[in-house]
Design a protein around this motif. Structure first.
Motif, short mmCIF file in Angstrom:
data_model
loop_
_atom_site.label_atom_id
_atom_site.label_comp_id
_atom_site.label_asym_id
_atom_site.label_seq_id
_atom_site.Cartn_x
_atom_site.Cartn_y
_atom_site.Cartn_z
N UNK A 1 0.85 -1.19 0.00
CA UNK A 1 0.00 0.00 0.00
C UNK A 1 0.89 1.24 0.00
N UNK A 2 0.98 1.91 -1.14
CA UNK A 2 1.84 3.10 -1.29
C UNK A 2 3.23 2.83 -0.70
N UNK A 3 3.91 1.77 -1.15
CA UNK A 3 5.15 1.34 -0.49
C UNK A 3 6.30 2.33 -0.62
N UNK A 4 6.21 3.27 -1.56
CA UNK A 4 7.30 4.24 -1.72
C UNK A 4 6.86 5.65 -1.35
N UNK A 5 5.70 5.78 -0.73
CA UNK A 5 5.14 7.10 -0.44
C UNK A 5 5.99 7.96 0.47
N UNK A 6 6.80 7.34 1.33
CA UNK A 6 7.64 8.10 2.27
C UNK A 6 9.10 8.16 1.85
N UNK A 7 9.40 7.76 0.60
CA UNK A 7 10.79 7.62 0.18
C UNK A 7 11.15 8.63 -0.91
N UNK A 8 12.44 8.98 -0.96
CA UNK A 8 12.89 9.85 -2.04
C UNK A 8 12.95 9.05 -3.34
N UNK A 9 13.13 9.74 -4.46
CA UNK A 9 13.01 9.09 -5.77
C UNK A 9 14.06 8.00 -5.98
N UNK A 10 15.27 8.22 -5.50
CA UNK A 10 16.32 7.22 -5.68
C UNK A 10 16.00 5.95 -4.90
N UNK A 11 15.55 6.12 -3.65
CA UNK A 11 15.20 4.96 -2.82
C UNK A 11 13.96 4.28 -3.38
N UNK A 12 13.03 5.07 -3.91
CA UNK A 12 11.84 4.52 -4.56
C UNK A 12 12.24 3.54 -5.65
N UNK A 13 13.21 3.93 -6.47
CA UNK A 13 13.66 3.07 -7.56
C UNK A 13 14.24 1.76 -7.01
N UNK A 14 14.97 1.85 -5.91
CA UNK A 14 15.56 0.65 -5.32
C UNK A 14 14.48 -0.32 -4.83
N UNK A 15 13.44 0.23 -4.20
CA UNK A 15 12.34 -0.61 -3.70
C UNK A 15 11.60 -1.26 -4.86
N UNK A 16 11.39 -0.51 -5.93
CA UNK A 16 10.71 -1.08 -7.10
C UNK A 16 11.53 -2.20 -7.71
N UNK A 17 12.86 -2.04 -7.74
CA UNK A 17 13.71 -3.10 -8.26
C UNK A 17 13.57 -4.38 -7.42
N UNK A 18 13.36 -4.21 -6.13
CA UNK A 18 13.14 -5.38 -5.27
C UNK A 18 11.86 -6.10 -5.66
N UNK A 19 10.79 -5.34 -5.90
CA UNK A 19 9.53 -5.96 -6.32
C UNK A 19 9.70 -6.67 -7.67
N UNK A 20 10.44 -6.04 -8.59
CA UNK A 20 10.69 -6.68 -9.88
C UNK A 20 11.44 -8.00 -9.69
N UNK A 21 12.43 -7.99 -8.80
CA UNK A 21 13.21 -9.19 -8.53
C UNK A 21 12.33 -10.29 -7.93
N UNK A 22 11.47 -9.93 -7.00
CA UNK A 22 10.61 -10.93 -6.36
C UNK A 22 9.71 -11.60 -7.39
N UNK A 23 9.21 -10.82 -8.35
CA UNK A 23 8.33 -11.38 -9.38
C UNK A 23 9.12 -12.22 -10.38
N UNK A 24 10.21 -11.65 -10.89
CA UNK A 24 10.94 -12.27 -11.99
C UNK A 24 11.79 -13.46 -11.54
#
Length: 229
Positions: free
Chosen positions: A172-195
């Motif tokens: 739920x809005x997992x990057x809402x409290x993060x800066x853009x660089x950290x946001x990208x890192x978190x999204x890469x984690x989600x991509x890794x979990x799926x792929x």
């Protein structure tokens, strides 16, 4: 609706609403949708469209007025929402929701005690391995979570979400409290979990940056879900 064996979560004719100023406001209006295994989804929609409500229903934290939610073909209401939450899913929140007086590794180990799923016997070793996987080294894993940055805390929250050996993760809005660089890192984690690990990640977000990096984008509008090309 698809009968595809790769469907992990299926929503059938969901309805939900509430009374607002004496009037019934419908949020979900016969919503149906299938989510596939091993896919990173983002759900977009204007404020007030019901994204968090939908996520809460899918995660068994709230109850639809009518309709059904199926996990691998089994109705989660018949399964029992407590059992579903305990053994089938993980949730990542915007505000991390970690236990503040515990270290990162202790937060993960606690999550391992809250499932009936079979896990390797050495919980501490597994907890460190999960944290290493999301980029938290052992020295940071041993710190109180309040001593870590927001991005590090969210990484721990993601590790906690999969600690019970589940295949379905809600965010739920997992990057809402993060800066853009950290946001990208978190999204890469989600991509890794799926792929790499075949997890299904379903994230509600306001961020077009997050959405653009997901495998599949869905818009909640008018009480139903629409695929975005």
């Amino acid at each position: 609706m698809s009968e595809n064996n790769n469907v992990i979560l299926s929503l059938k004719d969901l309805h939900y609403g509430y009374i607002d100023g004496g009037f019934k406001r419908e949020i979900l209006k016969g919503l149906s949708y299938d989510f596939q295994e091993g896919t990173f989804y983002t759900i977009l929609g204007p404020s007030g469209s019901g994204k968090t409500t939908l996520l809460s229903i899918m995660a068994g934290l709230d109850k639809q007025e009518s309709g059904n939610v199926f996990y691998r073909g089994e109705d989660i209401d018949k399964m029992g929402l407590y059992q579903y939450r305990r053994n089938k899913i993980g949730v990542v929140f915007q505000s991390y929701n970690l236990i503040s007086y515990l270290t990162g590794v202790e937060n993960i180990m606690l999550a391992m005690t809250e499932t009936d799923n079979k896990l390797p016997p050495n919980h501490k070793e597994l907890a460190y391995a999960l944290l290493n996987m999301v980029g938290i080294v052992n020295t940071k894993a041993d710190r109180l979570v309040t001593k870590l940055s927001g991005g590090e805390q969210q990484r721990i929250a993601i590790a906690r979400a999969i600690a019970a050996n589940v295949d379905l993760i809600f965010a739920d809005e997992p990057t809402g409290n993060l800066d853009s660089e950290t946001e990208q890192e978190v999204i890469r984690l989600f991509q890794m979990l799926a792929e790499k690990y075949g997890k299904t990640v379903i994230a509600v977000t306001h961020s077009n940056e997050v959405s653009k990096l997901s495998d599949h984008r869905v818009l909640l509008k008018g009480g139903v879900l629409h695929d975005i090309a």
